[in-house]
Design a protein around this motif. Structure first.
Motif, PDB file in Angstrom:
ATOM      1  N   ALA A  80       0.860  -1.187   0.000  1.00 25.16           N
ATOM      2  CA  ALA A  80       0.000   0.000   0.000  1.00 25.16           C
ATOM      3  C   ALA A  80       0.893   1.233   0.000  1.00 25.16           C
ATOM      4  O   ALA A  80       1.876   1.294   0.757  1.00 25.16           O
ATOM      5  CB  ALA A  80      -0.918   0.005   1.212  1.00 25.16           C
ATOM      6  N   THR A  81       0.564   2.185  -0.845  1.00 24.26           N
ATOM      7  CA  THR A  81       1.366   3.413  -0.952  1.00 24.26           C
ATOM      8  C   THR A  81       0.431   4.608  -1.105  1.00 24.26           C
ATOM      9  O   THR A  81      -0.769   4.461  -1.336  1.00 24.26           O
ATOM     10  CB  THR A  81       2.303   3.351  -2.175  1.00 24.26           C
ATOM     11  N   GLN A  82       1.056   5.808  -0.961  1.00 27.37           N
ATOM     12  CA  GLN A  82       0.358   7.064  -1.219  1.00 27.37           C
ATOM     13  C   GLN A  82      -0.932   7.185  -0.408  1.00 27.37           C
ATOM     14  O   GLN A  82      -2.011   7.429  -0.947  1.00 27.37           O
ATOM     15  CB  GLN A  82       0.061   7.210  -2.713  1.00 27.37           C
ATOM     16  N   GLY A  83      -0.810   6.985   0.890  1.00 24.93           N
ATOM     17  CA  GLY A  83      -2.001   7.060   1.728  1.00 24.93           C
ATOM     18  C   GLY A  83      -1.769   7.844   2.995  1.00 24.93           C
ATOM     19  O   GLY A  83      -0.795   8.605   3.137  1.00 24.93           O
ATOM     20  N   ARG A 131       3.797   6.319   3.750  1.00 23.43           N
ATOM     21  CA  ARG A 131       4.695   6.187   2.602  1.00 23.43           C
ATOM     22  C   ARG A 131       4.557   4.812   1.961  1.00 23.43           C
ATOM     23  O   ARG A 131       4.460   4.688   0.756  1.00 23.43           O
ATOM     24  CB  ARG A 131       6.141   6.430   3.037  1.00 23.43           C
ATOM     25  N   CYS A 132       4.548   3.763   2.784  1.00 25.64           N
ATOM     26  CA  CYS A 132       4.359   2.418   2.226  1.00 25.64           C
ATOM     27  C   CYS A 132       4.043   1.428   3.328  1.00 25.64           C
ATOM     28  O   CYS A 132       4.433   1.608   4.486  1.00 25.64           O
ATOM     29  CB  CYS A 132       5.589   1.951   1.433  1.00 25.64           C
ATOM     30  N   LEU A 133       3.292   0.419   2.946  1.00 26.98           N
ATOM     31  CA  LEU A 133       3.067  -0.774   3.767  1.00 26.98           C
ATOM     32  C   LEU A 133       3.355  -1.961   2.868  1.00 26.98           C
ATOM     33  O   LEU A 133       2.721  -2.125   1.817  1.00 26.98           O
ATOM     34  CB  LEU A 133       1.624  -0.828   4.270  1.00 26.98           C
ATOM     35  N   GLY A 137       3.081 -24.447   2.881  1.00 19.55           N
ATOM     36  CA  GLY A 137       1.899 -23.876   3.510  1.00 19.55           C
ATOM     37  C   GLY A 137       2.172 -22.925   4.657  1.00 19.55           C
ATOM     38  O   GLY A 137       1.224 -22.463   5.294  1.00 19.55           O
ATOM     39  N   VAL A 138       3.423 -22.597   4.913  1.00 17.48           N
ATOM     40  CA  VAL A 138       3.767 -21.640   5.972  1.00 17.48           C
ATOM     41  C   VAL A 138       4.289 -20.362   5.318  1.00 17.48           C
ATOM     42  O   VAL A 138       5.266 -20.388   4.572  1.00 17.48           O
ATOM     43  CB  VAL A 138       4.828 -22.220   6.926  1.00 17.48           C
ATOM     44  N   LEU A 139       3.620 -19.248   5.596  1.00 19.56           N
ATOM     45  CA  LEU A 139       3.981 -17.962   5.013  1.00 19.56           C
ATOM     46  C   LEU A 139       4.791 -17.151   6.020  1.00 19.56           C
ATOM     47  O   LEU A 139       4.339 -16.909   7.146  1.00 19.56           O
ATOM     48  CB  LEU A 139       2.737 -17.178   4.603  1.00 19.56           C
ATOM     49  N   VAL A 140       5.994 -16.756   5.594  1.00 14.86           N
ATOM     50  CA  VAL A 140       6.897 -15.986   6.446  1.00 14.86           C
ATOM     51  C   VAL A 140       7.175 -14.653   5.769  1.00 14.86           C
ATOM     52  O   VAL A 140       7.470 -14.622   4.569  1.00 14.86           O
ATOM     53  CB  VAL A 140       8.217 -16.748   6.684  1.00 14.86           C
ATOM     54  N   PRO A 141       7.070 -13.527   6.485  1.00 18.35           N
ATOM     55  CA  PRO A 141       7.292 -12.222   5.854  1.00 18.35           C
ATOM     56  C   PRO A 141       8.755 -11.996   5.475  1.00 18.35           C
ATOM     57  O   PRO A 141       9.641 -12.185   6.281  1.00 18.35           O
ATOM     58  CB  PRO A 141       6.838 -11.227   6.925  1.00 18.35           C
ATOM     59  N   ARG A 142       8.968 -11.567   4.218  1.00 18.53           N
ATOM     60  CA  ARG A 142      10.310 -11.262   3.711  1.00 18.53           C
ATOM     61  C   ARG A 142      10.277 -10.019   2.822  1.00 18.53           C
ATOM     62  O   ARG A 142      10.456 -10.134   1.612  1.00 18.53           O
ATOM     63  CB  ARG A 142      10.832 -12.470   2.907  1.00 18.53           C
ATOM     64  N   PRO A 143       9.984  -8.851   3.286  1.00 18.99           N
ATOM     65  CA  PRO A 143       9.755  -8.439   4.666  1.00 18.99           C
ATOM     66  C   PRO A 143       8.292  -8.090   4.917  1.00 18.99           C
ATOM     67  O   PRO A 143       7.464  -8.111   4.021  1.00 18.99           O
ATOM     68  CB  PRO A 143      10.599  -7.172   4.745  1.00 18.99           C
ATOM     69  N   LEU A 144       8.005  -7.723   6.161  1.00 20.29           N
ATOM     70  CA  LEU A 144       6.755  -7.081   6.557  1.00 20.29           C
ATOM     71  C   LEU A 144       7.163  -5.748   7.164  1.00 20.29           C
ATOM     72  O   LEU A 144       7.782  -5.711   8.234  1.00 20.29           O
ATOM     73  CB  LEU A 144       6.002  -7.938   7.568  1.00 20.29           C
ATOM     74  N   GLY A 145       6.897  -4.656   6.453  1.00 16.03           N
ATOM     75  CA  GLY A 145       7.375  -3.364   6.912  1.00 16.03           C
ATOM     76  C   GLY A 145       6.394  -2.253   6.613  1.00 16.03           C
ATOM     77  O   GLY A 145       5.536  -2.361   5.741  1.00 16.03           O
ATOM     78  N   ILE A 146       6.545  -1.141   7.383  1.00 15.17           N
ATOM     79  CA  ILE A 146       5.673   0.014   7.212  1.00 15.17           C
ATOM     80  C   ILE A 146       6.467   1.278   7.520  1.00 15.17           C
ATOM     81  O   ILE A 146       7.306   1.305   8.411  1.00 15.17           O
ATOM     82  CB  ILE A 146       4.426  -0.096   8.127  1.00 15.17           C
ATOM     83  N   ASP A 147       6.209   2.306   6.719  1.00 12.17           N
ATOM     84  CA  ASP A 147       6.865   3.604   6.907  1.00 12.17           C
ATOM     85  C   ASP A 147       5.789   4.677   6.863  1.00 12.17           C
ATOM     86  O   ASP A 147       5.096   4.834   5.841  1.00 12.17           O
ATOM     87  CB  ASP A 147       7.897   3.824   5.812  1.00 12.17           C
ATOM     88  N   THR A 148       5.624   5.379   7.992  1.00 12.10           N
ATOM     89  CA  THR A 148       4.645   6.470   8.050  1.00 12.10           C
ATOM     90  C   THR A 148       5.386   7.790   8.217  1.00 12.10           C
ATOM     91  O   THR A 148       6.617   7.835   8.333  1.00 12.10           O
ATOM     92  CB  THR A 148       3.671   6.275   9.219  1.00 12.10           C
ATOM     93  N   GLY A 149       4.624   8.866   8.282  1.00 13.47           N
ATOM     94  CA  GLY A 149       5.255  10.174   8.457  1.00 13.47           C
ATOM     95  C   GLY A 149       5.904  10.356   9.813  1.00 13.47           C
ATOM     96  O   GLY A 149       6.713  11.270   9.995  1.00 13.47           O
ATOM     97  N   SER A 150       5.576   9.479  10.783  1.00 14.58           N
ATOM     98  CA  SER A 150       6.127   9.660  12.129  1.00 14.58           C
ATOM     99  C   SER A 150       6.793   8.414  12.694  1.00 14.58           C
ATOM    100  O   SER A 150       7.341   8.466  13.788  1.00 14.58           O
ATOM    101  CB  SER A 150       5.006  10.102  13.085  1.00 14.58           C
ATOM    102  N   SER A 151       6.754   7.280  11.951  1.00 16.81           N
ATOM    103  CA  SER A 151       7.334   6.053  12.507  1.00 16.81           C
ATOM    104  C   SER A 151       7.722   5.083  11.396  1.00 16.81           C
ATOM    105  O   SER A 151       7.267   5.198  10.257  1.00 16.81           O
ATOM    106  CB  SER A 151       6.340   5.380  13.462  1.00 16.81           C
ATOM    107  N   VAL A 152       8.568   4.129  11.792  1.00 17.46           N
ATOM    108  CA  VAL A 152       8.986   3.043  10.909  1.00 17.46           C
ATOM    109  C   VAL A 152       8.850   1.752  11.697  1.00 17.46           C
ATOM    110  O   VAL A 152       9.214   1.681  12.878  1.00 17.46           O
ATOM    111  CB  VAL A 152      10.445   3.213  10.436  1.00 17.46           C
ATOM    112  N   GLY A 153       8.271   0.712  11.033  1.00 14.25           N
ATOM    113  CA  GLY A 153       8.103  -0.563  11.730  1.00 14.25           C
ATOM    114  C   GLY A 153       8.385  -1.744  10.831  1.00 14.25           C
ATOM    115  O   GLY A 153       8.396  -1.635   9.599  1.00 14.25           O
ATOM    116  N   ARG A 154       8.659  -2.871  11.458  1.00 12.58           N
ATOM    117  CA  ARG A 154       8.814  -4.112  10.704  1.00 12.58           C
ATOM    118  C   ARG A 154       8.253  -5.262  11.531  1.00 12.58           C
ATOM    119  O   ARG A 154       8.118  -5.161  12.755  1.00 12.58           O
ATOM    120  CB  ARG A 154      10.259  -4.371  10.325  1.00 12.58           C
TER     121      ARG A 154
END
Length: 644
Positions: A482-485, A517-519, A528-545
């Motif tokens: 997800a972007t531009q939100g 900025r992006c999710l 059958g096992v899904l592992v994030p490579r990566p799972l990340g998020i960048d907002t205007g005030s924080s960054v997470g993974r």
């Protein structure tokens, strides 16, 4: 000397001509005698021969009381037989297949000379015909080991009369047992009125046809039939290409039943259980081929129209069809028993997102074809984000491909290809779908909390008899970005584990938004096992993974999301975000705040106390999952990799 030698051949020539003439006359005389013999042959002498030949042909004993002819001399005599009985095959049991008091047949003698039995006049009086078919499809009216080419000979009957005759049908494969009088006369034409049971419910079978008296056997022959039962009410009205030519006809049909499977008992097309049906159509039968010129009606809440051709080629069935539904509900593709079984499974294992749709093609080994379909509106009992569906389904020797598959959603669409390969081993499902044009607010259903443009790529393969089983063993990838939100500032603070900011914005400005900025949720699947490579998020005030897994067998979620604030946090939240539950019912634990839009003061105090204790070293309990907070997140590279 010379004169005598030339005279001898001249004398011999007339002698040879006389001999040749005598031979020709003798042959003609023999032929004349044979023709006279054929015209006056005493058919009574053939009773034993006819019994033996018919017994061998039918595979059952045939008995004939007497055989006579109507005139001393004729090349189209009327042969009469009395007290005829044809025993049932051994697998049926005791009793007679056919029993006739008397029957007469006009037979062209010269047709018999060329091996063709083509009577044009038949009269039957006092008969009983017992048709039997077992549950495997074995029928007493079909000769085993000699499949028909579907064409057969063209009709030759110009006159047919049947009186005092009873027809009995016991069809275990159809679940149909009926009996009733059958008659054909010059006044009323063909009439059959039989009663009995169909799928253990009362049934009435009525059939009518035109008169068969002095007609052109190749002229169109009208007919109608009605089967009336609580399990199925079906009508057919049309015309055959010739008298009683059941291989070549056209008809208008109607059918109402509690389930499509009941109709399949009659037409035997391999259909399945559904919600109640109400169908109309126009069909044609030509030899072994069927043409559905028009079909339409309803199955449950679904409404559709279509057409199809079904050809038999080299022992295979080839189907080409076009279907369009103005509205369609996938729940209509299961009957009451199917829904009950599904409810029982849900009660045992809980609700599931991935459907248990069967993809085992073992019963379609001799079926090929192409079906173009379009659904203008998708219905669902609890609502759905899907709006329309279209594509082209192709089946070739147990390789099923859905090309140009397009599903539109509330916003955006999902498009790509699906394959089921069952040519060997267990069915192998391959999914290659791309998502585009979606919005995050419509997908999540929280427009005041988060927004953004969503894209995705699903590329999975797995083996199993159902979609659910195959994906529970899937390999590949499932990615969404997800972007531009925008995202609510309070959520961004929680993501960045900024407790002081979260408290301030939750109480003072809960609706304030910051850029998203992006999710990126890029999952790699292994067995059958899904592992994030990566799972990340960048907002205007924080960054997470994030880290963790999604197990498709059971659709269980176990993900943890941790982050850092882009601004200085006076007090950090002690615990990361936990996402658990199942795909059908996920749970989110936000540092003890729960999932409410505006947390209570009690929850805030609990989070404040635990986080303050951690900051002062008073809280000794370590978090369940430790994720190093990210310094930054490369949105551009992560988005590009996820969508490859």
């Amino acid at each position: 000397m010379i004169a005598s030698e030339t005279a001898a051949p001249a004398a011999r020539a007339p002698r040879w001509r006389k001999i040749l003439l005598a031979i020709v006359l003798a042959i003609l005389g023999v032929l004349a005698l044979l023709l006279l013999a054929l015209g006056a042959f005493p058919v009574g002498m053939m009773r034993g021969l006819v019994e033996n030949r018919l017994s061998a042909a039918l595979g059952s004993p045939v008995r004939i009381g007497s055989v006579t002819r109507d005139s001393v001399f004729s090349y189209a005599p009327v042969i009469s037989v009395r007290d005829v009985s044809v025993a049932q095959p051994d697998w049926v049991g005791p009793g007679d297949f056919v029993r006739l008091s008397s029957a007469s047949v006009r037979v062209p003698v010269f047709a018999l000379l060329f091996g063709q039995f083509q009577p044009d006049r038949v009269t039957v009086d006092g008969g009983r015909i017992a048709l039997v078919r077992d549950a495997t499809g074995r029928a007493n009216w079909k000769r085993e080991g000699k499949p028909s080419d579907g064409q057969g000979s063209r009709p030759t009957l110009s006159d047919l009369t049947i009186t005092n005759t009873q027809l009995v049908l016991r069809d275990a494969k159809r679940g149909l047992v009926v009996a009733g009088p059958l008659s054909v006369d010059a006044k009323n034409g063909l009439r059959l009125s039989a009663t009995g049971t169909f799928l253990e419910t009362p049934v009435r079978l009525d059939a009518t046809g035109g008169r068969i008296t002095g007609i052109d056997p190749a002229a169109p022959y009208p007919f109608s039939a009605t089967l009336a039962s609580p399990a199925l009410h079906m009508t057919a009205k049309g015309q055959m290409a010739g008298v009683l030519d059941t291989r070549h006809f056209s008809a208008a049909i109607t059918a109402q039943a509690p389930t499509l499977k009941n109709l399949d008992r009659v037409i035997e097309a391999g259909l399945f259980g559904t919600q109640p049906i109400d169908l109309t159509g126009a069909i044609r039968h030509d030899g072994r081929d069927w043409y559905v010129d028009r079909i339409g009606g309803s199955v449950g809440r679904s409404r559709f129209t279509g057409l199809a051709t079904i050809h038999k080629i080299d022992g295979r069935t080839k189907i080409d069809a076009k279907l369009r539904a103005s509205q369609f509900d996938f729940d209509d593709l299961a009957d009451a028993r199917g829904h009950a079984d599904s409810a029982a499974r849900s009660a045992a294992i809980g609700p599931r997102v991935i459907p248990p749709t069967r993809i085992n093609l073992s019963k379609l080994g001799k079926t090929d074809g192409t079906i173009a379909f379009r659904v203008d509106r998708i219905l669902a009992g609890n609502g759905t984000v899907f709006r329309t569906l279209s594509g082209t389904l192709t089946l070739d020797h147990r390789l099923l491909t859905v090309n140009n598959a397009v599903a539109t959603l509330a916003t955006g669409r999902m498009a790509g290809t699906l394959k089921v390969d069952h040519r060997s081993g267990r069915p192998k499902l391959s999914v290659n779908l791309r998502l585009a044009g979606l919005t995050l607010d419509a997908l999540i259903g929280k427009p005041d909390m988060v927004s953004g443009q969503v894209r995705g790529h699903i590329l999975l393969t797995g083996q199993g008899d159902t979609v659910r089983e195959a994906l529970s063993r899937a390999n590949g990838k499932a990615a969404m970005v997800a972007t531009q939100g925008e995202v609510r500032r309070m959520v961004a603070d929680v993501l960045g584990q900024n407790l002081s900011g979260a408290v301030v914005h939750a109480i003072g400005s809960p609706s304030r938004m910051v850029p998203l900025r992006c999710l990126v949720a890029d999952f790699r699947a292994t067995d059958g096992v899904l592992v994030p490579r990566p799972l990340g998020i960048d907002t205007g005030s924080s960054v997470g993974r994030g880290a963790g897994r999604i197990v498709m067998d059971g659709e269980r979620i176990a993900l943890t999301l941790a982050g850092t604030s882009k601004s200085r946090a006076l007090l950090k939240i002690a615990d990361p975000i936990q996402i658990g539950g199942t795909l059908s019912k996920p749970t989110v634990t936000v540092a003890g705040l729960g999932t409410t839009d505006k947390p209570s003061e009690g929850n805030l105090l609990k989070v404040f106390g635990r986080s303050l204790g951690r900051a002062l070293g008073l809280e000794k309990t370590p978090p369940a999952v430790v994720i190093p907070p990210p310094a930054h997140f490369d949105c551009e590279s992560a988005v590009a990799a996820a969508l490859r």
